[in-house]
Motif scaffolding. Structure first.
Motif, PDB file in Angstrom:
ATOM      1  N   VAL A 179      44.023  56.249-121.073  1.00 22.42           N
ATOM      2  CA  VAL A 179      45.445  56.221-121.433  1.00 22.42           C
ATOM      3  C   VAL A 179      45.589  56.748-122.852  1.00 22.42           C
ATOM      4  CG1 VAL A 179      46.096  54.327-119.886  1.00 22.42           C
ATOM      5  CG2 VAL A 179      45.259  53.815-122.196  1.00 22.42           C
ATOM      6  N   ASP A 180      46.804  57.164-123.201  1.00 24.85           N
ATOM      7  CA  ASP A 180      47.034  57.726-124.530  1.00 24.85           C
ATOM      8  C   ASP A 180      46.882  56.685-125.630  1.00 24.85           C
ATOM      9  OD1 ASP A 180      47.799  60.487-123.876  1.00 24.85           O
ATOM     10  OD2 ASP A 180      49.502  59.548-122.871  1.00 24.85           O
ATOM     11  N   CYS A 181      47.320  55.450-125.327  1.00 27.17           N
ATOM     12  CA  CYS A 181      47.358  54.421-126.358  1.00 27.17           C
ATOM     13  C   CYS A 181      47.592  53.073-125.686  1.00 27.17           C
ATOM     14  CB  CYS A 181      48.484  54.716-127.359  1.00 27.17           C
ATOM     15  SG  CYS A 181      50.134  54.732-126.607  1.00 27.17           S
ATOM     16  N   LEU A 182      47.694  52.039-126.496  1.00 28.92           N
ATOM     17  CA  LEU A 182      48.091  50.739-125.971  1.00 28.92           C
ATOM     18  C   LEU A 182      49.586  50.734-125.670  1.00 28.92           C
ATOM     19  CD1 LEU A 182      46.257  48.213-128.319  1.00 28.92           C
ATOM     20  CD2 LEU A 182      45.650  48.815-125.978  1.00 28.92           C
ATOM     21  N   VAL A 217      30.866  52.092-112.503  1.00 29.87           N
ATOM     22  CA  VAL A 217      29.665  52.534-113.204  1.00 29.87           C
ATOM     23  C   VAL A 217      29.714  52.218-114.692  1.00 29.87           C
ATOM     24  CG1 VAL A 217      29.095  54.346-111.572  1.00 29.87           C
ATOM     25  CG2 VAL A 217      30.622  54.863-113.464  1.00 29.87           C
ATOM     26  N   GLY A 218      30.865  51.836-115.214  1.00 29.84           N
ATOM     27  CA  GLY A 218      30.980  51.492-116.622  1.00 29.84           C
ATOM     28  C   GLY A 218      31.026  49.995-116.808  1.00 29.84           C
ATOM     29  N   THR A 219      31.036  49.562-118.084  1.00 28.70           N
ATOM     30  CA  THR A 219      31.059  48.126-118.377  1.00 28.70           C
ATOM     31  C   THR A 219      32.256  47.742-119.233  1.00 28.70           C
ATOM     32  OG1 THR A 219      29.654  48.488-120.312  1.00 28.70           O
ATOM     33  CG2 THR A 219      28.553  47.902-118.251  1.00 28.70           C
ATOM     34  N   GLY A 220      33.034  48.706-119.685  1.00 31.61           N
ATOM     35  CA  GLY A 220      34.117  48.398-120.614  1.00 31.61           C
ATOM     36  C   GLY A 220      35.466  48.337-119.948  1.00 31.61           C
ATOM     37  N   GLY A 221      36.464  48.050-120.736  1.00 28.26           N
ATOM     38  CA  GLY A 221      37.856  48.002-120.329  1.00 28.26           C
ATOM     39  C   GLY A 221      38.661  47.876-121.594  1.00 28.26           C
ATOM     40  N   MET A 222      39.993  47.700-121.471  1.00 25.07           N
ATOM     41  CA  MET A 222      40.814  47.620-122.667  1.00 25.07           C
ATOM     42  C   MET A 222      40.494  46.366-123.480  1.00 25.07           C
ATOM     43  SD  MET A 222      42.811  49.401-124.413  1.00 25.07           S
ATOM     44  CE  MET A 222      43.496  50.652-123.313  1.00 25.07           C
ATOM     45  N   THR A 223      40.136  45.275-122.818  1.00 27.19           N
ATOM     46  CA  THR A 223      39.815  44.051-123.549  1.00 27.19           C
ATOM     47  C   THR A 223      38.629  44.269-124.478  1.00 27.19           C
ATOM     48  OG1 THR A 223      40.671  42.659-121.768  1.00 27.19           O
ATOM     49  CG2 THR A 223      39.165  41.630-123.329  1.00 27.19           C
ATOM     50  N   THR A 238      38.877  52.308-139.726  1.00 26.43           N
ATOM     51  CA  THR A 238      40.114  52.555-138.984  1.00 26.43           C
ATOM     52  C   THR A 238      39.732  52.875-137.541  1.00 26.43           C
ATOM     53  OG1 THR A 238      41.269  53.425-140.921  1.00 26.43           O
ATOM     54  CG2 THR A 238      42.163  54.015-138.765  1.00 26.43           C
ATOM     55  N   VAL A 239      40.232  52.074-136.594  1.00 25.85           N
ATOM     56  CA  VAL A 239      39.871  52.234-135.182  1.00 25.85           C
ATOM     57  C   VAL A 239      41.048  52.857-134.439  1.00 25.85           C
ATOM     58  CG1 VAL A 239      39.116  51.062-133.075  1.00 25.85           C
ATOM     59  CG2 VAL A 239      38.313  50.259-135.321  1.00 25.85           C
ATOM     60  N   ILE A 240      40.770  53.866-133.630  1.00 30.69           N
ATOM     61  CA  ILE A 240      41.822  54.608-132.934  1.00 30.69           C
ATOM     62  C   ILE A 240      41.502  54.679-131.448  1.00 30.69           C
ATOM     63  CG2 ILE A 240      42.884  56.897-132.646  1.00 30.69           C
ATOM     64  CD1 ILE A 240      42.525  57.270-135.679  1.00 30.69           C
ATOM     65  N   ILE A 241      42.489  54.343-130.628  1.00 34.07           N
ATOM     66  CA  ILE A 241      42.390  54.505-129.178  1.00 34.07           C
ATOM     67  C   ILE A 241      43.198  55.731-128.790  1.00 34.07           C
ATOM     68  CG2 ILE A 241      43.132  53.548-126.953  1.00 34.07           C
ATOM     69  CD1 ILE A 241      42.401  50.790-127.977  1.00 34.07           C
ATOM     70  N   CYS A 242      42.589  56.661-128.040  1.00 31.56           N
ATOM     71  CA  CYS A 242      43.336  57.821-127.549  1.00 31.56           C
ATOM     72  C   CYS A 242      42.723  58.318-126.245  1.00 31.56           C
ATOM     73  CB  CYS A 242      43.412  58.926-128.598  1.00 31.56           C
ATOM     74  SG  CYS A 242      41.842  59.601-129.118  1.00 31.56           S
ATOM     75  N   ARG A 243      43.383  59.283-125.631  1.00 34.53           N
ATOM     76  CA  ARG A 243      43.032  59.724-124.277  1.00 34.53           C
ATOM     77  C   ARG A 243      41.789  60.616-124.295  1.00 34.53           C
ATOM     78  NH1 ARG A 243      45.486  60.035-119.265  1.00 34.53           N
ATOM     79  NH2 ARG A 243      47.446  59.150-120.048  1.00 34.53           N
ATOM     80  N   SER A 244      40.828  60.296-123.435  1.00 37.68           N
ATOM     81  CA  SER A 244      39.572  61.030-123.405  1.00 37.68           C
ATOM     82  C   SER A 244      39.710  62.411-122.778  1.00 37.68           C
ATOM     83  CB  SER A 244      38.516  60.227-122.636  1.00 37.68           C
ATOM     84  OG  SER A 244      38.927  60.012-121.297  1.00 37.68           O
ATOM     85  N   SER A 245      40.706  62.613-121.909  1.00 41.39           N
ATOM     86  CA  SER A 245      40.846  63.895-121.230  1.00 41.39           C
ATOM     87  C   SER A 245      41.497  64.958-122.107  1.00 41.39           C
ATOM     88  CB  SER A 245      41.665  63.726-119.944  1.00 41.39           C
ATOM     89  OG  SER A 245      42.961  63.232-120.238  1.00 41.39           O
ATOM     90  N   VAL A 246      41.943  64.572-123.316  1.00 43.10           N
ATOM     91  CA  VAL A 246      42.505  65.540-124.268  1.00 43.10           C
ATOM     92  C   VAL A 246      41.755  65.366-125.589  1.00 43.10           C
ATOM     93  CG1 VAL A 246      44.629  66.539-125.179  1.00 43.10           C
ATOM     94  CG2 VAL A 246      44.734  65.094-123.151  1.00 43.10           C
ATOM     95  N   LEU A 283      49.866  61.118-129.390  1.00 39.95           N
ATOM     96  CA  LEU A 283      49.992  59.692-129.112  1.00 39.95           C
ATOM     97  C   LEU A 283      48.632  59.010-129.216  1.00 39.95           C
ATOM     98  CD1 LEU A 283      52.530  58.060-128.383  1.00 39.95           C
ATOM     99  CD2 LEU A 283      51.864  58.250-125.980  1.00 39.95           C
ATOM    100  N   HIS A 284      48.592  57.916-129.968  1.00 41.43           N
ATOM    101  CA  HIS A 284      47.375  57.122-130.106  1.00 41.43           C
ATOM    102  C   HIS A 284      47.753  55.771-130.686  1.00 41.43           C
ATOM    103  CE1 HIS A 284      47.865  58.755-134.187  1.00 41.43           C
ATOM    104  NE2 HIS A 284      47.131  57.724-134.626  1.00 41.43           N
ATOM    105  N   THR A 285      46.833  54.823-130.597  1.00 38.32           N
ATOM    106  CA  THR A 285      47.003  53.537-131.264  1.00 38.32           C
ATOM    107  C   THR A 285      46.023  53.465-132.417  1.00 38.32           C
ATOM    108  OG1 THR A 285      47.730  52.388-129.256  1.00 38.32           O
ATOM    109  CG2 THR A 285      46.869  51.026-131.042  1.00 38.32           C
ATOM    110  N   ARG A 286      46.562  53.170-133.606  1.00 38.33           N
ATOM    111  CA  ARG A 286      45.734  53.101-134.807  1.00 38.33           C
ATOM    112  C   ARG A 286      45.652  51.661-135.297  1.00 38.33           C
ATOM    113  NH1 ARG A 286      47.249  56.854-139.871  1.00 38.33           N
ATOM    114  NH2 ARG A 286      47.388  58.322-138.114  1.00 38.33           N
ATOM    115  N   PHE A 287      44.435  51.130-135.360  1.00 40.09           N
ATOM    116  CA  PHE A 287      44.202  49.790-135.883  1.00 40.09           C
ATOM    117  C   PHE A 287      43.819  49.923-137.356  1.00 40.09           C
ATOM    118  CE2 PHE A 287      43.370  49.659-131.372  1.00 40.09           C
ATOM    119  CZ  PHE A 287      43.904  48.455-130.950  1.00 40.09           C
TER     120      PHE A 287
END
Length: 417
Positions: A179-182, A217-223, A238-246, A283-287
């Motif tokens: 996903v793009d962000c939270l 096959v993976g072990t992660g998730g949003m949590t 600084t931690v950033i969540i963004c979309r892996s396909s872009v 679009l991203h989420t910045r912590f």
């Protein structure tokens, strides 16, 4: 750590975590070669801009399943480890093929929690990664699934990436996901879900953590990404969540931060969110990192050292060991222990109530102890000058030295003010 403190002229150290879903398509059971190529190109662009980049790459087991033509992850640990050994060789080969086309050398680093639980090995790993970066080489880090068992697992590569980022004092950790962000809700089934662009405190975040889930096959998730964000920001990353396909968004986000006006770093979360929207940053989420990040040794104690029991302290000791000019832990402030641990091992620290033994304990941190559990039980509540009379020797007046204690964010009295 600020986002400009690590390197001159806004050159950053960047950790990019890639999950299995970024590299492997479960439906077609094929590698996502096109996406991996884009990732490699993006990382090489970052390198040309002068940034240091580390990859934390999942996918060894997923690639191994394909190599061995297996339908799913085996149930036996030894079989899973065999699959991981096969897949990891192929995975690093894929990365080498892609980066070799771009004249970019890479290096493989496989870790278990045991590797970094020892302070000397932790520093050796950090120094090796730093030397690789200085040589212009991209380290590719993964958990050593061939050797690891449940007791020494990081648990997921989100956690491993956050520990890696803290270990090398990275400026940014990018957690790539589907996903793009939270969002405030799951955007797949909630049209009113709104993006969350800036997060100042992970613990106060109210979002739908099911917006992305586990793969087979993976072990992660949003949590797990939120846990990694808390871990990383505590170390000043600084931690950033963004979309892996872009993957090109990584470069665009870094460029925006690199060229942002000086006043942006002093903006409130709401002002920063407005600035990101107005400047059309992808679009991203910045912590945002903590204002007072934890030091390297305390980061190591909190997040890599395995604990073998607990020591319970009273409220007076809690105040003494967590104040700004804090003291070491003296036996007079100890109420008791849990578990059977030895000297120099890691233990959890809990606060109890001396006048109400049934009161709920509060977990405040970890420490390395100077005495085993049995001897702490014999000297708890005593003055330090009584240790030798009780034990027949006194290696130290402290149960734990102040430099060997580390506390979770928010448990220190000065953090609560």
């Amino acid at each position: 750590m600020s986002t400009t403190s690590n390197s001159p002229k806004n050159r950053f150290t960047i950790v990019i975590k890639l999950g299995s879903s970024s590299l492997y398509d479960e439906e077609t059971r094929q590698h996502k070669i096109a996406n991996m190529s884009l990732i490699a190109e993006t990382i090489c662009r970052l390198r040309r801009d002068g940034h240091h980049v580390v990859i934390v790459s999942s996918g060894g087991i997923a690639v191994g399943l394909k190599q061995l033509q297996l339908e799913g992850r085996p149930k036996k640990l030894s079989q899973t480890q065999a699959v991981a050994a096969t897949g990891q060789a192929r995975l690093i080969g894929l990365w080498d093929d892609l980066f070799r086309q771009l004249d970019q050398p890479i290096a493989q680093i496989l870790l278990t929690r045991n590797d970094v639980a020892d302070r000397t090995q932790y520093l050796n790993a950090a120094n090796t990664m730093q030397e690789l970066l200085n040589m212009g080489i991209i380290p590719i880090v993964n958990e050593n699934d061939t050797l690891t068992v449940q007791e020494i697992q990081f648990g997921d590569n989100d956690t491993l990436s956050a520990i890696t980022a803290g270990m090398i004092s990275a400026d940014f950790l990018f957690l790539m996901t589907d996903v793009d962000c939270l969002y405030t809700g799951n955007p797949r089934d909630n049209p009113d879900a709104k993006p969350v662009l800036v997060v100042d405190n992970v613990n106060e975040l109210k979002v739908d953590a099911t917006s992305t889930g586990n793969s087979s096959v993976g072990t992660g998730g949003m949590t797990t990404k939120l846990i990694a964000a808390e871990l990383g920001t505590s170390a000043g990353v600084t931690v950033i969540i963004c979309r892996s396909s872009v993957p090109g968004n990584i470069h665009a986000i870094v460029q925006h931060i690199q060229n942002a006006p000086p006043e942006e770093k002093d903006m409130s979360p709401d002002e920063l969110m407005h600035s990101l929207t107005m400047n059309e940053v992808p679009l991203h989420t910045r912590f945002l990192p903590k204002e007072r990040p934890i030091g390297d040794r305390k980061f190591w104690i909190l997040h890599t050292v395995a604990t073998h029991g607990s020591v319970i302290v009273d409220k007076g000791a809690y105040e003494a060991i967590t104040r700004p000019e804090r003291a070491g832990l003296l036996p007079v402030g100890v109420l008791g222990t849990q578990g059977n641990f030895h000297a120099n091992q890691g233990v959890d620290i809990y606060v109890g109530d001396r006048h109400n033994p049934e009161a709920e304990l509060e977990h405040i941190g970890k420490c390395l102890v100077n005495y085993p559990a049995s001897e702490i039980e014999n000297i708890k509540g005593l003055q330090s000058n009584q240790i030798e009379d009780q034990l027949g020797y006194a290696d130290s007046e402290y149960i734990a030295f102040r430099e060997n204690m580390a506390f979770f964010s928010g448990v220190r009295p000065d953090d609560k003010q």
